[in-house]
Design a protein around this motif. Structure first.
Motif, PDB file in Angstrom:
ATOM      1  N   THR A 156      -5.741  -7.852   1.768  1.00  0.00           N
ATOM      2  CA  THR A 156      -4.850  -6.891   1.113  1.00  0.00           C
ATOM      3  C   THR A 156      -4.623  -7.256  -0.345  1.00  0.00           C
ATOM      4  O   THR A 156      -4.582  -6.384  -1.225  1.00  0.00           O
ATOM      5  CB  THR A 156      -3.503  -6.827   1.851  1.00  0.00           C
ATOM      6  N   ALA A 157      -4.469  -8.538  -0.614  1.00  0.00           N
ATOM      7  CA  ALA A 157      -4.287  -8.984  -2.005  1.00  0.00           C
ATOM      8  C   ALA A 157      -5.496  -8.604  -2.851  1.00  0.00           C
ATOM      9  O   ALA A 157      -5.356  -8.151  -4.000  1.00  0.00           O
ATOM     10  CB  ALA A 157      -4.060 -10.496  -2.043  1.00  0.00           C
ATOM     11  N   LEU A 158      -6.701  -8.765  -2.293  1.00  0.00           N
ATOM     12  CA  LEU A 158      -7.908  -8.369  -3.016  1.00  0.00           C
ATOM     13  C   LEU A 158      -7.925  -6.860  -3.278  1.00  0.00           C
ATOM     14  O   LEU A 158      -8.339  -6.409  -4.350  1.00  0.00           O
ATOM     15  CB  LEU A 158      -9.146  -8.784  -2.222  1.00  0.00           C
ATOM     16  N   ALA A 159      -7.462  -6.080  -2.290  1.00  0.00           N
ATOM     17  CA  ALA A 159      -7.416  -4.628  -2.463  1.00  0.00           C
ATOM     18  C   ALA A 159      -6.458  -4.232  -3.577  1.00  0.00           C
ATOM     19  O   ALA A 159      -6.745  -3.336  -4.379  1.00  0.00           O
ATOM     20  CB  ALA A 159      -7.005  -3.962  -1.145  1.00  0.00           C
ATOM     21  N   VAL A 160      -5.309  -4.914  -3.634  1.00  0.00           N
ATOM     22  CA  VAL A 160      -4.332  -4.630  -4.685  1.00  0.00           C
ATOM     23  C   VAL A 160      -4.902  -4.975  -6.051  1.00  0.00           C
ATOM     24  O   VAL A 160      -4.790  -4.202  -7.015  1.00  0.00           O
ATOM     25  CB  VAL A 160      -3.025  -5.408  -4.423  1.00  0.00           C
ATOM     26  N   VAL A 161      -5.524  -6.143  -6.162  1.00  0.00           N
ATOM     27  CA  VAL A 161      -6.112  -6.560  -7.442  1.00  0.00           C
ATOM     28  C   VAL A 161      -7.206  -5.576  -7.870  1.00  0.00           C
ATOM     29  O   VAL A 161      -7.288  -5.185  -9.041  1.00  0.00           O
ATOM     30  CB  VAL A 161      -6.677  -7.990  -7.333  1.00  0.00           C
ATOM     31  N   LEU A 162      -8.044  -5.168  -6.939  1.00  0.00           N
ATOM     32  CA  LEU A 162      -9.106  -4.214  -7.246  1.00  0.00           C
ATOM     33  C   LEU A 162      -8.541  -2.899  -7.759  1.00  0.00           C
ATOM     34  O   LEU A 162      -9.055  -2.318  -8.730  1.00  0.00           O
ATOM     35  CB  LEU A 162      -9.948  -3.963  -5.990  1.00  0.00           C
ATOM     36  N   THR A 163      -7.456  -2.429  -7.131  1.00  0.00           N
ATOM     37  CA  THR A 163      -6.853  -1.153  -7.537  1.00  0.00           C
ATOM     38  C   THR A 163      -6.195  -1.258  -8.892  1.00  0.00           C
ATOM     39  O   THR A 163      -6.378  -0.396  -9.768  1.00  0.00           O
ATOM     40  CB  THR A 163      -5.829  -0.707  -6.481  1.00  0.00           C
TER      41      THR A 163
END
Length: 321
Positions: A156-163
């Protein structure tokens, strides 16, 4: 999933504890239909709020929504559950804390952030909030996290950073992120407090009574704040569509919570999560349809990653620690 008062699950686990005080559950077929309609309604809040904020201020939108929803919820609560029980100090404290953190702080920041970011980004970032709640619960309520949960948090942290980075390494290296995305994330921190307090407080109010009371308090707090934006000026020049946005949020978005709880009683939170996990993708589709916003590759990857991360974080297995 919890996107805040303008999105899914405004009441948190506390409200689900008192399910027996609500009307009888609906059938499974009707429950699934309700969940689909609710997901569409909540997803529609994102692009419609963006359109409304082009003509009125965020505090004005939050206040008018609360002012309309509060008496409606009080009336429904009275009709379905009768008069309120004697108001104890713990009940008043719970109503005030949940109103301030959820329906004032979270809602107002969400609308402010939405003014500067896209509905697509807001939908993905908001979908990550259950993971933040899980981390805070582990620290505050001593809830244990399994290795699978930790993997979900990392995903989820990676998804947030990507967004937030919009798929660009350069944006990360230069820290030139969109301010609206950061405000949306800040609104989720208030939502964490709201959710954890809803678990820990000792109020005997039912979900509907708590929802109604919190809206009444929020309306009283948001009204004077909205006056700072001189809403009479913006309403004087506003198009009819602004009033559609306000009524949509107040008369559809808020009552949808009641339908959601009824459906959860029948199918359980696990199956209900299948529908709420569709919301980021529905937001993407509706933003493209209503606003003409392009759907970028990082939106699709981010939405899929955050849903996968939330699923892993919500998995109940052998915990560490």
């Amino acid at each position: 999933m919890a996107l805040g008062p303008v999105g899914p699950i405004p009441a948190g686990p506390f409200h689900l504890r008192h399910a027996s005080r609500r009307p009888n559950p609906v059938s499974h077929r009707d429950a699934y239909a309700l969940l689909l309609v609710v997901a569409l309604i909540w997803a529609g809040n994102f692009p419609l709020a963006k359109l409304g904020l082009a003509e009125i201020g965020p505090m004005t939108l939050a206040a008018t929504r609360a002012l309309i929803a509060a008496p409606l919820l009080v009336l429904v609560s009275r009709l379905l559950e009768g008069p309120l029980p004697p108001l104890a100090r713990r009940d008043l404290t719970a109503v005030i804390v949940l109103a301030v953190t959820g329906f004032v702080g979270n809602s107002m920041l969400w609308y402010v952030g939405m003014r500067f970011t896209t509905p697509a980004n807001a939908g993905i970032l908001g979908a990550a909030s259950p993971v933040v709640v899980a981390l805070a619960a582990a620290a505050w309520l001593r809830e244990r996290l399994s290795p699978v949960n930790l993997a979900g948090i990392a995903l989820t942290a990676l998804a947030v950073v990507l967004t937030v980075a919009r798929g660009s390494i350069e944006i990360l290296l230069t820290l030139s992120v969109n301010g609206g995305d950061l405000i949306i994330l800040a609104s989720q921190l208030l939502w964490v407090i709201y959710t954890l307090y809803s678990r820990a407080n000792l109020s005997t109010f039912s979900p509907l009574q708590m929802l109604a009371g919190a809206h009444v308090v929020a309306a009283g707090l948001l009204f004077p704040l909205a006056l700072l934006e001189r809403p009479w000026q913006s309403f004087a020049s506003a198009s009819w569509f602004v009033f559609v946005v306000i009524l949509y949020s107040a008369l559809l978005g808020t009552p949808a919570h009641i339908a959601y709880y009824q459906a959860v009683r029948t199918v359980g939170p696990g199956r209900a999560a299948v529908f709420t996990n569709l919301i980021p993708f529905l937001v993407l589709a509706l933003s493209w349809l209503l606003l003409g916003e392009p759907i970028r590759w990082y939106h699709l990857v981010g939405a899929a990653a955050v849903i996968g991360g939330v699923a892993l974080t919500s998995h109940r297995g052998r915990a560490t620690g």
